[in-house]
Design a protein around this motif. Structure first.
Motif, PDB file in Angstrom:
ATOM      1  N   ALA A 113       0.826  -1.217   0.000  1.00 54.85           N
ATOM      2  CA  ALA A 113       0.000   0.000   0.000  1.00 54.85           C
ATOM      3  C   ALA A 113       0.854   1.258   0.000  1.00 54.85           C
ATOM      4  CB  ALA A 113      -0.928  -0.003   1.215  1.00 54.85           C
ATOM      5  N   ALA A 114       2.076   1.168   0.540  1.00 53.91           N
ATOM      6  CA  ALA A 114       2.984   2.313   0.570  1.00 53.91           C
ATOM      7  C   ALA A 114       3.852   2.390  -0.680  1.00 53.91           C
ATOM      8  CB  ALA A 114       3.879   2.243   1.807  1.00 53.91           C
ATOM      9  N   GLY A 115       3.612   1.493  -1.632  1.00 52.14           N
ATOM     10  CA  GLY A 115       4.361   1.519  -2.878  1.00 52.14           C
ATOM     11  C   GLY A 115       5.631   0.703  -2.861  1.00 52.14           C
ATOM     12  N   ILE A 116       5.826  -0.111  -1.820  1.00 50.63           N
ATOM     13  CA  ILE A 116       7.011  -0.966  -1.732  1.00 50.63           C
ATOM     14  C   ILE A 116       6.582  -2.403  -2.030  1.00 50.63           C
ATOM     15  CG2 ILE A 116       8.917  -1.771  -0.296  1.00 50.63           C
ATOM     16  CD1 ILE A 116       8.586   0.731   1.392  1.00 50.63           C
ATOM     17  N   ALA A 117       6.868  -2.857  -3.219  1.00 53.83           N
ATOM     18  CA  ALA A 117       6.424  -4.184  -3.639  1.00 53.83           C
ATOM     19  C   ALA A 117       7.558  -5.203  -3.679  1.00 53.83           C
ATOM     20  CB  ALA A 117       5.766  -4.101  -5.020  1.00 53.83           C
ATOM     21  N   ASP A 118       8.802  -4.739  -3.632  1.00 52.07           N
ATOM     22  CA  ASP A 118       9.968  -5.627  -3.681  1.00 52.07           C
ATOM     23  C   ASP A 118      10.413  -5.906  -2.255  1.00 52.07           C
ATOM     24  OD1 ASP A 118      12.162  -7.096  -4.460  1.00 52.07           O
ATOM     25  OD2 ASP A 118      12.765  -5.693  -6.013  1.00 52.07           O
ATOM     26  N   ILE A 119      10.111  -7.102  -1.760  1.00 56.15           N
ATOM     27  CA  ILE A 119      10.275  -7.419  -0.340  1.00 56.15           C
ATOM     28  C   ILE A 119      11.125  -8.669  -0.167  1.00 56.15           C
ATOM     29  CG2 ILE A 119       9.069  -7.958   1.810  1.00 56.15           C
ATOM     30  CD1 ILE A 119       6.558  -6.635   0.506  1.00 56.15           C
ATOM     31  N   VAL A 120      12.105  -8.573   0.722  1.00 56.19           N
ATOM     32  CA  VAL A 120      12.957  -9.707   1.079  1.00 56.19           C
ATOM     33  C   VAL A 120      12.546 -10.208   2.465  1.00 56.19           C
ATOM     34  CG1 VAL A 120      15.312 -10.478   1.540  1.00 56.19           C
ATOM     35  CG2 VAL A 120      14.863  -8.824  -0.299  1.00 56.19           C
ATOM     36  N   ILE A 121      12.428 -11.508   2.611  1.00 51.57           N
ATOM     37  CA  ILE A 121      12.072 -12.118   3.898  1.00 51.57           C
ATOM     38  C   ILE A 121      13.150 -13.128   4.260  1.00 51.57           C
ATOM     39  CG2 ILE A 121      10.367 -13.494   5.153  1.00 51.57           C
ATOM     40  CD1 ILE A 121       8.271 -12.494   3.113  1.00 51.57           C
ATOM     41  N   ASN A 122      13.786 -12.929   5.413  1.00 54.36           N
ATOM     42  CA  ASN A 122      14.721 -13.959   5.856  1.00 54.36           C
ATOM     43  C   ASN A 122      13.988 -14.962   6.738  1.00 54.36           C
ATOM     44  OD1 ASN A 122      14.465 -12.397   8.219  1.00 54.36           O
ATOM     45  ND2 ASN A 122      16.600 -12.722   8.823  1.00 54.36           N
ATOM     46  N   HIS A 123      14.486 -16.160   6.793  1.00 55.30           N
ATOM     47  CA  HIS A 123      13.839 -17.175   7.618  1.00 55.30           C
ATOM     48  C   HIS A 123      14.835 -18.259   8.003  1.00 55.30           C
ATOM     49  CE1 HIS A 123      13.745 -20.157   4.373  1.00 55.30           C
ATOM     50  NE2 HIS A 123      13.196 -19.250   3.567  1.00 55.30           N
ATOM     51  N   ALA A 124      14.500 -18.994   9.035  1.00 53.49           N
ATOM     52  CA  ALA A 124      15.335 -20.101   9.502  1.00 53.49           C
ATOM     53  C   ALA A 124      14.416 -21.211  10.019  1.00 53.49           C
ATOM     54  CB  ALA A 124      16.310 -19.622  10.576  1.00 53.49           C
ATOM     55  N   TRP A 125      13.923 -21.035  11.255  1.00 55.51           N
ATOM     56  CA  TRP A 125      13.074 -22.051  11.875  1.00 55.51           C
ATOM     57  C   TRP A 125      11.786 -22.256  11.072  1.00 55.51           C
ATOM     58  CZ3 TRP A 125      12.868 -26.041  14.878  1.00 55.51           C
ATOM     59  CH2 TRP A 125      11.672 -26.427  15.509  1.00 55.51           C
ATOM     60  N   LEU A 126      11.604 -23.473  10.552  1.00 58.98           N
ATOM     61  CA  LEU A 126      10.411 -23.826   9.778  1.00 58.98           C
ATOM     62  C   LEU A 126      10.190 -22.865   8.603  1.00 58.98           C
ATOM     63  CD1 LEU A 126       7.975 -24.639  12.744  1.00 58.98           C
ATOM     64  CD2 LEU A 126       9.362 -26.245  11.413  1.00 58.98           C
ATOM     65  N   GLY A 127      11.282 -22.380   8.076  1.00 64.80           N
ATOM     66  CA  GLY A 127      11.199 -21.387   7.015  1.00 64.80           C
ATOM     67  C   GLY A 127      10.531 -21.875   5.752  1.00 64.80           C
ATOM     68  N   GLU A 128      10.601 -23.170   5.500  1.00 67.58           N
ATOM     69  CA  GLU A 128       9.962 -23.685   4.294  1.00 67.58           C
ATOM     70  C   GLU A 128       8.458 -23.459   4.322  1.00 67.58           C
ATOM     71  OE1 GLU A 128       9.859 -26.804   7.416  1.00 67.58           O
ATOM     72  OE2 GLU A 128      11.430 -25.502   6.612  1.00 67.58           O
ATOM     73  N   GLN A 129       7.876 -23.409   5.529  1.00 70.32           N
ATOM     74  CA  GLN A 129       6.444 -23.116   5.629  1.00 70.32           C
ATOM     75  C   GLN A 129       6.139 -21.689   5.171  1.00 70.32           C
ATOM     76  OE1 GLN A 129       4.427 -24.085   9.301  1.00 70.32           O
ATOM     77  NE2 GLN A 129       5.757 -25.844   9.705  1.00 70.32           N
ATOM     78  N   ILE A 130       7.031 -20.760   5.498  1.00 68.36           N
ATOM     79  CA  ILE A 130       6.836 -19.365   5.098  1.00 68.36           C
ATOM     80  C   ILE A 130       6.860 -19.248   3.579  1.00 68.36           C
ATOM     81  CG2 ILE A 130       7.836 -17.051   5.183  1.00 68.36           C
ATOM     82  CD1 ILE A 130       8.860 -17.714   7.993  1.00 68.36           C
ATOM     83  N   GLU A 131       7.850 -19.868   2.951  1.00 68.98           N
ATOM     84  CA  GLU A 131       7.934 -19.809   1.493  1.00 68.98           C
ATOM     85  C   GLU A 131       6.742 -20.497   0.838  1.00 68.98           C
ATOM     86  OE1 GLU A 131      11.454 -20.427  -0.661  1.00 68.98           O
ATOM     87  OE2 GLU A 131      12.816 -19.908   0.979  1.00 68.98           O
ATOM     88  N   SER A 132       6.341 -21.618   1.393  1.00 67.89           N
ATOM     89  CA  SER A 132       5.222 -22.362   0.816  1.00 67.89           C
ATOM     90  C   SER A 132       3.929 -21.567   0.898  1.00 67.89           C
ATOM     91  CB  SER A 132       5.060 -23.712   1.531  1.00 67.89           C
ATOM     92  OG  SER A 132       3.936 -24.418   1.044  1.00 67.89           O
ATOM     93  N   TYR A 133       3.694 -20.895   2.031  1.00 72.69           N
ATOM     94  CA  TYR A 133       2.439 -20.167   2.211  1.00 72.69           C
ATOM     95  C   TYR A 133       2.406 -18.875   1.396  1.00 72.69           C
ATOM     96  CZ  TYR A 133      -1.568 -17.903   4.316  1.00 72.69           C
ATOM     97  OH  TYR A 133      -2.782 -17.274   4.487  1.00 72.69           O
ATOM     98  N   LEU A 134       3.495 -18.113   1.416  1.00 75.16           N
ATOM     99  CA  LEU A 134       3.503 -16.803   0.770  1.00 75.16           C
ATOM    100  C   LEU A 134       3.815 -16.878  -0.717  1.00 75.16           C
ATOM    101  CD1 LEU A 134       5.411 -14.732   3.480  1.00 75.16           C
ATOM    102  CD2 LEU A 134       2.932 -14.862   3.125  1.00 75.16           C
ATOM    103  N   GLY A 135       4.614 -17.868  -1.106  1.00 77.47           N
ATOM    104  CA  GLY A 135       4.957 -18.025  -2.504  1.00 77.47           C
ATOM    105  C   GLY A 135       5.712 -16.833  -3.064  1.00 77.47           C
ATOM    106  N   SER A 136       5.427 -16.496  -4.302  1.00 75.03           N
ATOM    107  CA  SER A 136       6.115 -15.401  -4.982  1.00 75.03           C
ATOM    108  C   SER A 136       5.610 -14.031  -4.547  1.00 75.03           C
ATOM    109  CB  SER A 136       5.948 -15.541  -6.493  1.00 75.03           C
ATOM    110  OG  SER A 136       4.581 -15.338  -6.854  1.00 75.03           O
ATOM    111  N   GLY A 137       4.473 -14.001  -3.850  1.00 79.02           N
ATOM    112  CA  GLY A 137       3.877 -12.737  -3.431  1.00 79.02           C
ATOM    113  C   GLY A 137       2.899 -12.165  -4.426  1.00 79.02           C
ATOM    114  N   GLU A 138       2.667 -12.888  -5.519  1.00 77.82           N
ATOM    115  CA  GLU A 138       1.812 -12.353  -6.589  1.00 77.82           C
ATOM    116  C   GLU A 138       0.424 -11.996  -6.092  1.00 77.82           C
ATOM    117  OE1 GLU A 138       0.312 -13.596 -11.106  1.00 77.82           O
ATOM    118  OE2 GLU A 138       1.448 -15.013  -9.881  1.00 77.82           O
ATOM    119  N   ARG A 139      -0.134 -12.821  -5.203  1.00 74.90           N
ATOM    120  CA  ARG A 139      -1.502 -12.540  -4.753  1.00 74.90           C
ATOM    121  C   ARG A 139      -1.596 -11.301  -3.871  1.00 74.90           C
ATOM    122  NH1 ARG A 139      -0.212 -17.108  -1.463  1.00 74.90           N
ATOM    123  NH2 ARG A 139      -0.580 -16.829   0.780  1.00 74.90           N
TER     124      ARG A 139
END
Length: 228
Positions: A43-69
């Motif tokens: 909403a603030a015009g920032i669409a390029d977002i980096v997310i770091n992860h470690a613990w159970l991080g594969e769940q974060i990637e699986s749920y959020l995906g590419s961010g297209e939605r």
């Protein structure tokens, strides 16, 4: 401007909730905590977002995906060992600063905030500097972290001590010369403060460090009741 959401914590204070679910994917108000950040950034015009992860991080990637939605472009910085906040950001710098010495916005993944992000997009700290958003001290952190002067400078000592909200604008130069892989962010900020390179502003709106199950339940009730 690009942004980074810090989501690599173990969430030990949130146990047992985080034994099987990473903290950013816990829900409040019928939505994952990290989704509030992504939506507010977009909403603030920032669409390029980096997310770091470690613990159970594969769940974060699986749920959020590419961010297209969400209308975002999500990229991930996976950590195989504890890097702390500073180390995690330094590892992700190639994803955040591929166009030179560009400032970027950082959000702690375990906070909830209604702070307007659009005004922060225009802030450009000097090379090697930072801008911190500070909140009034919560009861559980009465002594605060840093002092904010009337001219917007942030220092380690002073009368008007406030608490770091977990929202900041950082520059890659802040990490120049650091060789360690794992390190805390606060010492770097203090060094930059001593050089007069850190500015700050007071948080506007509602803020909560969602660090415990009790705070998560309280936030859930607020969101469902629309009480702010």
């Amino acid at each position: 401007m690009k942004a980074m959401i810090l989501a690599a914590g173990l969430g030990t204070r949130m146990r047992p909730l985080t034994l099987t679910t990473p903290k950013p994917l816990l829900e409040a108000g019928g939505k994952k905590l990290i989704e509030y950040h992504i939506e507010r950034l977009v909403a603030a015009g920032i669409a390029d977002i980096v997310i770091n992860h470690a613990w159970l991080g594969e769940q974060i990637e699986s749920y959020l995906g590419s961010g297209e939605r969400y209308g975002a472009r999500l990229r991930y910085s996976a950590e195989t060992e504890p890097l702390e906040t500073g180390g995690g950001i330094r590892k992700a710098l190639p994803l955040l600063c591929d166009e030179g010495d560009e400032a970027f916005l950082v959000l702690n993944g375990d906070l909830f905030s209604t702070q307007a992000l659009t005004p922060l997009v225009a802030i450009r700290p000097p090379a090697g500097g930072a801008h911190l958003v500070l909140v009034d001290n919560p009861a559980w952190h009465a002594d605060g972290d840093f002092a904010l002067s009337c001219d917007g400078r942030v220092s380690e000592a002073g009368d008007d001590r406030l608490t770091f909200s977990g929202i900041s604008i950082l520059t890659p130069g802040l990490f120049a010369g650091i060789e360690d892989s794992a390190f805390a962010l606060a010492p770097l900020l203090r060094q930059a403060m001593a050089r007069g390179l850190v500015s700050g502003s007071r948080h506007e709106g509602y803020w909560e460090d969602v660090g415990t199950p009790d705070r998560l339940r309280a936030l859930d009730q607020r969101l469902r009741s629309d009480v702010f």
